[in-house]
Design an enzyme around this catalytic site. Structure first.
Site, PDB file in Angstrom:
ATOM      1  N   ASP A  33       0.826  -1.217   0.000  1.00 39.88           N
ATOM      2  CA  ASP A  33       0.000   0.000   0.000  1.00 39.88           C
ATOM      3  C   ASP A  33       0.854   1.259   0.000  1.00 39.88           C
ATOM      4  O   ASP A  33       1.811   1.369   0.746  1.00 39.88           O
ATOM      5  CB  ASP A  33      -0.915   0.039   1.219  1.00 39.88           C
ATOM      6  CG  ASP A  33      -1.706   1.333   1.254  1.00 39.88           C
ATOM      7  OD1 ASP A  33      -2.571   1.512   0.394  1.00 39.88           O
ATOM      8  OD2 ASP A  33      -1.420   2.176   2.123  1.00 39.88           O
ATOM      9  N   HIS A  47      -2.776  -0.717  -3.797  1.00 41.80           N
ATOM     10  CA  HIS A  47      -2.830   0.719  -4.091  1.00 41.80           C
ATOM     11  C   HIS A  47      -2.461   0.818  -5.565  1.00 41.80           C
ATOM     12  O   HIS A  47      -1.346   0.482  -5.953  1.00 41.80           O
ATOM     13  CB  HIS A  47      -1.818   1.457  -3.207  1.00 41.80           C
ATOM     14  CG  HIS A  47      -1.617   2.888  -3.546  1.00 41.80           C
ATOM     15  ND1 HIS A  47      -2.074   3.904  -2.750  1.00 41.80           N
ATOM     16  CD2 HIS A  47      -0.989   3.492  -4.581  1.00 41.80           C
ATOM     17  CE1 HIS A  47      -1.743   5.072  -3.281  1.00 41.80           C
ATOM     18  NE2 HIS A  47      -1.074   4.843  -4.397  1.00 41.80           N
ATOM     19  N   HIS A  74      -9.101   2.119  -1.991  1.00 43.13           N
ATOM     20  CA  HIS A  74      -9.586   3.488  -2.207  1.00 43.13           C
ATOM     21  C   HIS A  74      -9.819   3.844  -3.684  1.00 43.13           C
ATOM     22  O   HIS A  74      -9.180   4.748  -4.239  1.00 43.13           O
ATOM     23  CB  HIS A  74      -8.658   4.511  -1.550  1.00 43.13           C
ATOM     24  CG  HIS A  74      -7.175   4.280  -1.752  1.00 43.13           C
ATOM     25  ND1 HIS A  74      -6.594   3.966  -2.964  1.00 43.13           N
ATOM     26  CD2 HIS A  74      -6.147   4.345  -0.860  1.00 43.13           C
ATOM     27  CE1 HIS A  74      -5.291   3.849  -2.814  1.00 43.13           C
ATOM     28  NE2 HIS A  74      -5.001   4.077  -1.550  1.00 43.13           N
ATOM     29  N   ASP A  79      -9.079   4.817   5.023  1.00 39.73           N
ATOM     30  CA  ASP A  79      -7.713   5.219   4.665  1.00 39.73           C
ATOM     31  C   ASP A  79      -7.214   6.283   5.647  1.00 39.73           C
ATOM     32  O   ASP A  79      -6.609   7.290   5.250  1.00 39.73           O
ATOM     33  CB  ASP A  79      -7.633   5.706   3.223  1.00 39.73           C
ATOM     34  CG  ASP A  79      -6.194   5.891   2.728  1.00 39.73           C
ATOM     35  OD1 ASP A  79      -5.271   5.410   3.408  1.00 39.73           O
ATOM     36  OD2 ASP A  79      -6.001   6.524   1.672  1.00 39.73           O
TER      37      ASP A  79
END
Length: 426
Positions: free
Chosen positions: A150, A177, A230, A303
């Site tokens: 990430d 990510h 995200h 997050d």
């Protein structure tokens, strides 16, 4: 010693029912009406919503190595203050949990100082450098929750495919990510209207979507559970939707700030609006909400990314990406999505509890007899202003400071014990 929560309002299939909940040890033993309180500690929940403790599978706790930003103690207390009883900690720490030794040291610290349950991610590659895979099998044996680099997208496709094959053999997830480094262009905000008006380098949407497109095909080849962190662009939503239709085992999360804000909301060069991925266009924001409603996006994660005020004061180009989110997630989403009719209350609770748990086969996020007593009591009626100075988190970096919201946690119980209570001074 038993505890009985009296007169709480339970939500089930969009219907409200007043119930009592009996807790003994770490578990819920009874849910019913007019339960006996003899010999029990009584918690009066009259007028409060009783929900499962929230589950956040994307949190940065910074410890070890970044204790000036956050610690396991402060981050887990912030989680409890926000109603979260299970959080998953990202591995971008110093040292990175990329070996049995570093992971075991992290687990010891969690056990010693955590206020709620912490599931530790471990890195896909050694030191998140993208050059050598970590020892997946032994990291799983030592308690790894899932594998992710990430903050740093794995750039080499061959390495990502091999990681997915190894993870699939262990029935573990690869969490990503998604960013193609060759497309970032030194950007600090979304490549769109705001960046053009301010003359700031922008991060294009394709930077994220192209990595997801690559990875879903790799996941299909490897037979791996692949999870997108995200998600932020309409192209990314479309790619995940297409992959799910093709039968690929892909899941995705979205943050509260990407659901509630877009580049049009950035008031100026305020670094509390700088996060990665950045706030995108209004059409992206609409696509995220649509994706959440149609099942393309599986759940919500914060997050939570604490930074110091000094770091955030360096200006839009140099300040670190990220905002805090644990203590404001439910009030913000309840006020701006549920009260405005975008989501039902049941949907919001599910996106923060059973959905993340189910997608990662976790035994949390449910309120039923025999389940672990992870519970949050919520006041849906009282309006209160977000005050960053009152946060339990060391990080005060939020664009929502001063906003008035409904839906505040008043008591969080983790495995039968009070993790946080309003007015407790914590």
């Amino acid at each position: 010693m038993k505890t009985v929560i009296k007169n709480g309002v339970l939500l089930n299939n969009n219907e409200f029912k007043q119930v009592d909940i009996e807790i003994e040890g770490k578990r819920i033993t009874k849910i019913g009406e007019n339960l006996s309180t003899e010999g029990s500690e009584v918690i009066d929940a009259k007028g409060l919503l009783v929900a499962p403790g929230f589950v956040d599978l994307h949190v940065h706790l910074r410890e070890p190595g970044g204790e000036h930003k956050e610690t396991i103690a402060t981050g887990t207390l912030a989680a409890a203050r926000g109603g979260f009883t299970t959080i998953a900690a990202m591995p971008n720490t110093k040292p990175v949990p990329d070996s049995v030794e570093t992971l075991e040291a992290l687990n010891t610290k969690i056990e010693e100082t955590g206020h709620v349950r912490v599931l530790p991610y471990t890195a896909i590659t050694v030191n998140q450098a993208g050059e050598k895979l970590t020892d997946f099998a032994n990291l799983k044996l030592s308690g790894a929750f899932a594998f992710t680099d990430d903050g740093v997208g794995v750039q080499e496709a061959g390495m990502m495919l091999e990681a997915m094959k190894q993870a699939a053999a262990l029935d573990m997830a690869v969490v990503a990510h998604c960013e193609d480094n060759s497309l970032i262009n030194g950007g600090s905000v979304h490549e769109g209207k705001f960046s053009a008006q301010r003359g700031i380098n922008g991060i294009p949407s394709v930077c994220e979507a192209v990595h997801i497109a690559r990875d879903v095909l790799l996941a299909e080849a490897a037979g791996c559970h692949y999870h997108v962190c995200h998600i932020s662009t309409k192209e990314s939503v479309r790619t995940v939707r297409d992959a799910k239709r093709a039968g690929i085992r892909v899941t995705a999360e979205v943050t509260p700030h990407h659901l509630l804000l877009c580049e049009d909301d950035i008031p100026g060069l305020d670094t509390n609006y700088k996060m990665n991925p950045p706030l995108r266009g209004a059409d992206d924001q609409a696509a995220l909400i649509e994706g959440l409603l149609d099942g393309t996006i599986d759940f919500i994660a914060t997050d939570h990314a604490p930074h110091t005020a000094e770091e955030k004061a360096q200006g839009m180009q140099k300040a670190p990406f990220g905002i805090v989110g644990l203590e404001t997630a439910f009030p913000l989403l309840y006020t701006h999505l549920v009260k405005k009719g975008v989501l039902t209350l049941q949907q919001l609770v599910d996106f923060l509890t059973v959905k993340p748990a189910e997608n990662f086969a976790l035994p949390y996020g449910q309120l039923k007899e025999g389940a672990l007593a992870d519970i949050v009591l919520l006041d849906l009626e009282t309006e209160q202003e977000i005050n960053a100075e009152e946060f339990a988190s060391k990080g005060k970096n939020t664009p929502f400071n001063g906003m008035k919201c409904f839906g505040w946690p008043v008591l969080t119980i983790a495995e039968g014990k009070t993790a946080w209570q309003k007015g407790s001074g914590q």
